[in-house]
Design a protein around this motif. Sequence first.
Motif, PDB file in Angstrom:
ATOM      1  N   ILE A   1       1.092  -0.893  -0.055  1.00 53.31           N
ATOM      2  CA  ILE A   1       0.055  -0.271   0.142  1.00 53.31           C
ATOM      3  C   ILE A   1       0.674   1.107  -0.049  1.00 53.31           C
ATOM      4  CG2 ILE A   1      -1.905   1.003   1.826  1.00 53.31           C
ATOM      5  CD1 ILE A   1      -2.415  -1.123   2.248  1.00 53.31           C
ATOM      6  N   ARG A   2       0.870   1.987  -0.804  1.00 56.75           N
ATOM      7  CA  ARG A   2       1.584   3.299  -0.782  1.00 56.75           C
ATOM      8  C   ARG A   2       0.243   4.391  -0.172  1.00 56.75           C
ATOM      9  NH1 ARG A   2       5.501   1.440  -2.818  1.00 56.75           N
ATOM     10  NH2 ARG A   2       5.659   0.290  -4.669  1.00 56.75           N
ATOM     11  N   GLY A   3       0.859   4.814   0.287  1.00 56.39           N
ATOM     12  CA  GLY A   3       0.210   5.747   1.809  1.00 56.39           C
ATOM     13  C   GLY A   3      -1.131   5.665   1.784  1.00 56.39           C
ATOM     14  N   ARG A   4      -1.135   4.204   2.138  1.00 53.82           N
ATOM     15  CA  ARG A   4      -3.020   4.138   2.807  1.00 53.82           C
ATOM     16  C   ARG A   4      -3.875   4.261   1.336  1.00 53.82           C
ATOM     17  NH1 ARG A   4      -2.662   0.687   5.575  1.00 53.82           N
ATOM     18  NH2 ARG A   4      -4.315   1.329   7.074  1.00 53.82           N
ATOM     19  N   TYR A   5      -3.290   4.463   0.314  1.00 59.48           N
ATOM     20  CA  TYR A   5      -3.926   3.760  -0.822  1.00 59.48           C
ATOM     21  C   TYR A   5      -3.987   1.571  -1.433  1.00 59.48           C
ATOM     22  CZ  TYR A   5      -5.196   8.628  -1.890  1.00 59.48           C
ATOM     23  OH  TYR A   5      -5.415  10.337  -1.549  1.00 59.48           O
ATOM     24  N   VAL A   6      -4.405   1.517  -1.572  1.00 56.83           N
ATOM     25  CA  VAL A   6      -4.852   0.162  -2.118  1.00 56.83           C
ATOM     26  C   VAL A   6      -5.134   0.326  -3.910  1.00 56.83           C
ATOM     27  CG1 VAL A   6      -6.043  -2.196  -2.208  1.00 56.83           C
ATOM     28  CG2 VAL A   6      -6.279  -0.624  -0.586  1.00 56.83           C
ATOM     29  N   SER A   7      -4.457  -0.449  -4.140  1.00 54.51           N
ATOM     30  CA  SER A   7      -4.245  -0.074  -5.744  1.00 54.51           C
ATOM     31  C   SER A   7      -5.121  -1.558  -6.421  1.00 54.51           C
ATOM     32  CB  SER A   7      -2.879  -0.333  -6.255  1.00 54.51           C
ATOM     33  OG  SER A   7      -2.798   0.327  -7.502  1.00 54.51           O
ATOM     34  N   LEU A   8      -6.740  -1.722  -7.159  1.00 56.03           N
ATOM     35  CA  LEU A   8      -7.445  -2.111  -7.638  1.00 56.03           C
ATOM     36  C   LEU A   8      -7.353  -2.931  -9.075  1.00 56.03           C
ATOM     37  CD1 LEU A   8      -9.938  -1.702  -4.725  1.00 56.03           C
ATOM     38  CD2 LEU A   8      -7.778  -3.543  -4.685  1.00 56.03           C
ATOM     39  N   GLN A   9      -7.549  -3.415  -9.367  1.00 57.05           N
ATOM     40  CA  GLN A   9      -7.363  -3.331 -10.729  1.00 57.05           C
ATOM     41  C   GLN A   9      -8.905  -4.017 -10.696  1.00 57.05           C
ATOM     42  OE1 GLN A   9      -4.191  -6.217 -12.571  1.00 57.05           O
ATOM     43  NE2 GLN A   9      -4.127  -4.472 -13.782  1.00 57.05           N
ATOM     44  N   LEU A  10      -9.588  -3.615 -12.057  1.00 59.35           N
ATOM     45  CA  LEU A  10     -10.723  -3.913 -12.159  1.00 59.35           C
ATOM     46  C   LEU A  10     -10.767  -5.184 -12.950  1.00 59.35           C
ATOM     47  CD1 LEU A  10     -13.020  -1.164 -11.824  1.00 59.35           C
ATOM     48  CD2 LEU A  10     -12.461  -2.458  -9.643  1.00 59.35           C
ATOM     49  N   VAL A  11     -12.714  -5.735 -13.041  1.00 60.01           N
ATOM     50  CA  VAL A  11     -12.479  -7.081 -13.823  1.00 60.01           C
ATOM     51  C   VAL A  11     -13.563  -6.315 -14.776  1.00 60.01           C
ATOM     52  CG1 VAL A  11     -13.100  -9.043 -13.914  1.00 60.01           C
ATOM     53  CG2 VAL A  11     -11.609  -8.963 -12.300  1.00 60.01           C
ATOM     54  N   VAL A  12     -13.649  -6.465 -16.300  1.00 61.50           N
ATOM     55  CA  VAL A  12     -14.743  -6.045 -16.455  1.00 61.50           C
ATOM     56  C   VAL A  12     -15.043  -7.465 -17.394  1.00 61.50           C
ATOM     57  CG1 VAL A  12     -13.972  -3.701 -16.697  1.00 61.50           C
ATOM     58  CG2 VAL A  12     -13.140  -5.957 -18.444  1.00 61.50           C
ATOM     59  N   GLU A  13     -16.317  -7.293 -18.034  1.00 58.53           N
ATOM     60  CA  GLU A  13     -16.984  -8.667 -18.504  1.00 58.53           C
ATOM     61  C   GLU A  13     -16.349  -7.667 -20.844  1.00 58.53           C
ATOM     62  OE1 GLU A  13     -21.089  -9.673 -20.073  1.00 58.53           O
ATOM     63  OE2 GLU A  13     -20.889  -9.604 -17.624  1.00 58.53           O
ATOM     64  N   PRO A  14     -15.441  -8.049 -21.525  1.00 57.80           N
ATOM     65  CA  PRO A  14     -14.960  -7.921 -22.488  1.00 57.80           C
ATOM     66  C   PRO A  14     -16.526  -8.386 -23.579  1.00 57.80           C
ATOM     67  CG  PRO A  14     -13.893 -10.206 -22.118  1.00 57.80           C
ATOM     68  CD  PRO A  14     -15.134  -9.181 -20.859  1.00 57.80           C
ATOM     69  N   ARG A  15     -16.531  -7.367 -24.301  1.00 58.73           N
ATOM     70  CA  ARG A  15     -17.036  -7.096 -25.819  1.00 58.73           C
ATOM     71  C   ARG A  15     -16.591  -6.763 -27.161  1.00 58.73           C
ATOM     72  NH1 ARG A  15     -23.019  -6.890 -23.904  1.00 58.73           N
ATOM     73  NH2 ARG A  15     -22.591  -8.270 -22.420  1.00 58.73           N
ATOM     74  N   GLY A  16     -15.773  -8.244 -27.706  1.00 57.90           N
ATOM     75  CA  GLY A  16     -15.546  -7.747 -28.818  1.00 57.90           C
ATOM     76  C   GLY A  16     -13.835  -7.293 -28.900  1.00 57.90           C
ATOM     77  N   VAL A  17     -13.507  -7.842 -27.609  1.00 50.95           N
ATOM     78  CA  VAL A  17     -12.107  -8.689 -27.120  1.00 50.95           C
ATOM     79  C   VAL A  17     -11.404  -9.401 -27.963  1.00 50.95           C
ATOM     80  CG1 VAL A  17      -9.972  -7.722 -25.819  1.00 50.95           C
ATOM     81  CG2 VAL A  17     -12.539  -6.681 -25.234  1.00 50.95           C
ATOM     82  N   ALA A  18     -10.579  -9.587 -28.649  1.00 48.64           N
ATOM     83  CA  ALA A  18      -9.850 -10.619 -29.496  1.00 48.64           C
ATOM     84  C   ALA A  18      -9.120 -11.374 -28.583  1.00 48.64           C
ATOM     85  CB  ALA A  18      -8.555  -9.806 -30.208  1.00 48.64           C
ATOM     86  N   ASP A  19      -9.665 -12.574 -29.183  1.00 46.29           N
ATOM     87  CA  ASP A  19      -8.823 -13.555 -27.263  1.00 46.29           C
ATOM     88  C   ASP A  19      -7.885 -14.493 -28.678  1.00 46.29           C
ATOM     89  OD1 ASP A  19      -7.236 -15.223 -25.560  1.00 46.29           O
ATOM     90  OD2 ASP A  19      -9.563 -15.825 -24.964  1.00 46.29           O
ATOM     91  N   PRO A  20      -6.996 -14.068 -28.879  1.00 42.45           N
ATOM     92  CA  PRO A  20      -6.207 -14.468 -30.785  1.00 42.45           C
ATOM     93  C   PRO A  20      -5.168 -16.063 -30.684  1.00 42.45           C
ATOM     94  CG  PRO A  20      -4.934 -13.052 -29.731  1.00 42.45           C
ATOM     95  CD  PRO A  20      -6.144 -13.164 -28.833  1.00 42.45           C
ATOM     96  N   LYS A  21      -6.270 -17.432 -30.633  1.00 47.12           N
ATOM     97  CA  LYS A  21      -5.746 -18.782 -30.784  1.00 47.12           C
ATOM     98  C   LYS A  21      -4.780 -19.204 -31.413  1.00 47.12           C
ATOM     99  CE  LYS A  21      -9.109 -19.871 -26.998  1.00 47.12           C
ATOM    100  NZ  LYS A  21      -8.854 -18.698 -26.300  1.00 47.12           N
ATOM    101  N   PRO A  22      -3.980 -20.058 -31.023  1.00 54.45           N
ATOM    102  CA  PRO A  22      -2.977 -20.323 -29.977  1.00 54.45           C
ATOM    103  C   PRO A  22      -2.428 -18.897 -29.552  1.00 54.45           C
ATOM    104  CG  PRO A  22      -1.034 -21.094 -31.478  1.00 54.45           C
ATOM    105  CD  PRO A  22      -2.789 -20.236 -32.526  1.00 54.45           C
ATOM    106  N   ARG A  23      -2.388 -18.435 -27.904  1.00 60.23           N
ATOM    107  CA  ARG A  23      -1.974 -17.175 -27.216  1.00 60.23           C
ATOM    108  C   ARG A  23      -0.537 -16.916 -27.631  1.00 60.23           C
ATOM    109  NH1 ARG A  23      -5.048 -15.206 -22.272  1.00 60.23           N
ATOM    110  NH2 ARG A  23      -4.505 -13.210 -22.752  1.00 60.23           N
TER     111      ARG A  23
END
Length: 180
Positions: free
Chosen positions: A53-75
């Motif tokens: 924690i930097r100076g009492r801030y919690v850093s969070l990443q948000l999980v989103v529902e992707p729309r039209g985000v490419a997921d190439p196979k094989p990765r």
Amino acid sequence: GKSEVMKPLVKGFIIAAVHVGLVTSLGAKLLYDRSTRPRVWALTAPYDPSLPIRGRYVSLQLVVEPRGVADPKPRPSFVPPQAVILRVEREKLLAEATPQQPGYDPSELHVQLVERRGEKLAILVQPVAFFIPEHVPDPSRRPAGEELWAEVTIPKKGPPRPIRLGVKKGDGAIAPLDLN
């Protein structure tokens, strides 16, 4: 003379007034956005625990529902982050891919597909910072079976702004955390 002493003092007061005005107008904008812009609860993903924690801030990443985000196979070993626009639909935070512009524009929001604990997640690259009071333990460290969620406002531009944190156990409702 007297006027020589007054000049720096007057300048100081003017600068102070400008600062108060800036802070107040920013606060007013945040409150206005909070009341007019969409807000939604989003699951948070544990963000790099090697960043304390930097100076009492919690850093969070948000999980989103992707729309039209490419997921190439094989990765391939590196999939560049994809530019997205955020919106709220049916109580979910959606990240809709925008037409890919050449080059990386840091002013845009980006999503990256990651695997965490064997689960595929779409994560907003820009983390959100949530302020916690001095005496409160880090709310991002949850026991097994608990998920940390953040209620956020979605501004017209820029990353979501966290309002409050909550915890969800299993299929239960999100219980807001009292962090005061």
